[in-house]
Design a protein around this motif. Structure first.
Motif, PDB file in Angstrom:
ATOM      1  N   VAL A 208      -8.697  10.188   1.876  1.00  0.00           N
ATOM      2  CA  VAL A 208      -8.410  11.626   1.981  1.00  0.00           C
ATOM      3  C   VAL A 208      -7.762  11.939   3.321  1.00  0.00           C
ATOM      4  O   VAL A 208      -6.787  12.700   3.409  1.00  0.00           O
ATOM      5  CB  VAL A 208      -9.709  12.441   1.808  1.00  0.00           C
ATOM      6  N   MET A 209      -8.300  11.330   4.390  1.00  0.00           N
ATOM      7  CA  MET A 209      -7.747  11.562   5.722  1.00  0.00           C
ATOM      8  C   MET A 209      -6.300  11.067   5.812  1.00  0.00           C
ATOM      9  O   MET A 209      -5.441  11.711   6.417  1.00  0.00           O
ATOM     10  CB  MET A 209      -8.609  10.857   6.765  1.00  0.00           C
ATOM     11  N   ALA A 210      -6.024   9.912   5.211  1.00  0.00           N
ATOM     12  CA  ALA A 210      -4.653   9.388   5.207  1.00  0.00           C
ATOM     13  C   ALA A 210      -3.718  10.339   4.463  1.00  0.00           C
ATOM     14  O   ALA A 210      -2.556  10.522   4.865  1.00  0.00           O
ATOM     15  CB  ALA A 210      -4.623   7.996   4.571  1.00  0.00           C
TER      16      ALA A 210
ATOM     17  N   ALA B 263       3.101   7.571  10.447  1.00  0.00           N
ATOM     18  CA  ALA B 263       3.531   8.192   9.198  1.00  0.00           C
ATOM     19  C   ALA B 263       4.887   8.866   9.364  1.00  0.00           C
ATOM     20  O   ALA B 263       5.741   8.807   8.464  1.00  0.00           O
ATOM     21  CB  ALA B 263       2.487   9.208   8.734  1.00  0.00           C
ATOM     22  N   LYS B 264       5.087   9.481  10.519  1.00  0.00           N
ATOM     23  CA  LYS B 264       6.375  10.135  10.772  1.00  0.00           C
ATOM     24  C   LYS B 264       7.499   9.110  10.819  1.00  0.00           C
ATOM     25  O   LYS B 264       8.567   9.309  10.219  1.00  0.00           O
ATOM     26  CB  LYS B 264       6.315  10.909  12.097  1.00  0.00           C
TER      27      LYS B 264
ATOM     28  N   ALA C 277      -0.472   4.897   7.101  1.00  0.00           N
ATOM     29  CA  ALA C 277      -1.389   5.838   7.753  1.00  0.00           C
ATOM     30  C   ALA C 277      -2.824   5.323   7.689  1.00  0.00           C
ATOM     31  O   ALA C 277      -3.588   5.435   8.655  1.00  0.00           O
ATOM     32  CB  ALA C 277      -1.285   7.212   7.087  1.00  0.00           C
ATOM     33  N   LEU C 278      -3.188   4.744   6.557  1.00  0.00           N
ATOM     34  CA  LEU C 278      -4.543   4.200   6.388  1.00  0.00           C
ATOM     35  C   LEU C 278      -4.792   3.070   7.385  1.00  0.00           C
ATOM     36  O   LEU C 278      -5.829   3.040   8.065  1.00  0.00           O
ATOM     37  CB  LEU C 278      -4.711   3.703   4.955  1.00  0.00           C
ATOM     38  N   GLY C 279      -3.848   2.144   7.481  1.00  0.00           N
ATOM     39  CA  GLY C 279      -4.002   1.046   8.427  1.00  0.00           C
ATOM     40  C   GLY C 279      -4.029   1.536   9.865  1.00  0.00           C
ATOM     41  O   GLY C 279      -4.784   1.022  10.704  1.00  0.00           O
TER      42      GLY C 279
END
Length: 378
Positions: free
Chosen positions: A133-135, A177-178, A194-196
């Motif tokens: 969810v955070m990712a 992510a950007k 983003a997760l990693g």
């Protein structure tokens, strides 16, 4: 300098002054060596002749050919328009490229508080759903927030290792992510990156607070202990069922293309592309916060391109630096003489800026060597 008609240009000719569009934006920078492709672009833009560099020309000749007065005039008009929008009672959100505001700052703090608990509970809960969810949230910010670097620039170093680790991890995830979006990666890839990135430093929860940062190490033994956070992090996440690429991001986020990284000193060919993105984002965020004083964003930008040239993929550096070019426009700064000013133009070729002071004076920092930007005003 020599004026040459477009049909007479040849590969290897060097542009002597910026090629500008009707709005004063740079299409091709002074110093660019022409190729068949760029000559074709000039024809497509219906530009009939340009100035090219001659062998006798010096760098000062080229610098003086940047048509500064014309650039200032056009940017002055744009500056006044933006200022008018900013001073109105209800500015249209989509037209005002502000990077700091109360609402977004509070959102960042809320995310940080929630993520801190998720991160430090993970070794016990083994629950990756909140991380997913955070990712997703991070990906949304990278895609939709104009001032996506606001969190990174505003965050402060605190006495709490837990808080600093959470803030740093979120910051690296946002930047990663950007960059992934700038490079054209699809949504599912950006999510994995983003997760990693959110997990890249989780192994630091196993370190003593005295060596939380590499700069804290006082001996070779402490240096090895610091480097152990990579393996410690992998031991925490390896059984969570994460995508393989997320695991590789954690394992390789300190590896550099010149093999100077750790723990395995991998060459460029063996570092996963997603890990290279996160390594660059980690490098950027660390530069911003390596000192207790406010970061000099503009000096750091030079470090990214100069010191990072041997460590990171040039595609990553170029994409992010191009983003920073647009990001610095309309940003408030403080000059070394104490005056506050606003950035109104960036010389792409010289990586130097034009600013407008509070009393309306335009200063080209590429020509005034005694003045420089001391810090970003936030």
């Amino acid at each position: 300098m020599l004026k040459v008609k477009i049909n007479e240009l040849k590969k290897g000719d060097v542009i002597a002054e910026h090629i500008l569009n009707s709005e004063g934006q740079v299409l091709l920078a002074a110093g660019t060596s022409l190729t068949d492709k760029t000559i074709g672009l000039l024809k497509l833009w219906e530009i009939h002749e340009i100035r090219v560099r001659e062998e006798k020309d010096t760098d000062d000749d080229i610098r003086l050919s940047l048509q500064f007065d014309e650039i200032v005039s056009k940017n002055s008009q744009l500056f006044d328009k933006i200022k008018k929008i900013a001073d109105s009672d209800s500015p249209p959100v989509e037209e005002l490229p502000t990077i700091f505001n109360k609402k977004s700052t509070q959102q960042y703090h809320d995310i940080s508080d929630k993520f801190s608990k998720i991160l430090f509970d993970l070794p016990q809960t083994k629950n990756i759903m909140p991380l997913t969810v955070m990712a997703n949230i991070i990906c949304h910010y990278a895609a939709t927030t104009v001032g996506v670097l606001a969190y990174t620039l505003k965050r402060e170093i605190t006495p709490s290792m837990q808080e600093n680790l959470a803030n740093h991890s979120i910051s690296v995830a946002i930047i990663s992510a950007k960059i992934a979006k700038l490079l054209g990666h699809p949504e599912e890839v950006i999510h994995t990156i983003a997760l990693g990135a959110l997990l890249h430093d989780i192994g630091k929860i196993k370190l003593p607070e005295t060596i939380f940062h590499k700069s804290d190490c006082q001996s070779a033994e402490e240096e090895l202990q610091y480097q152990s956070h990579v393996q410690a992090g992998y031991d925490i996440i390896k059984s969570l069922g994460l995508p393989r690429e997320a695991n590789l991001i954690l394992l390789q986020h300190h590896e550099y293309q010149d093999s100077s990284g750790f723990p395995l000193h991998l060459p460029a060919a063996k570092i996963h592309p997603y890990a290279q993105i996160v390594a660059f984002a980690n490098f950027f965020d660390s530069l911003l916060h390596e000192k207790d004083t406010p970061p000099n964003f503009f000096a750091i930008r030079k470090k990214l391109t100069q010191e990072g040239a041997t460590k990171f993929d040039t595609a990553i550096i170029d994409a992010f630096d191009h983003y920073l070019e647009s990001f610095v426009f309309n940003v408030n700064v403080e000059l070394n003489d104490g005056r506050t000013a606003e950035v109104v133009y960036n010389h792409p070729f010289y990586m130097s800026l034009v600013v407008r002071t509070a009393n309306g004076e335009f200063i080209d920092l590429s020509k005034n060597k005694d003045l420089f930007i001391a810090k970003l005003v936030v």
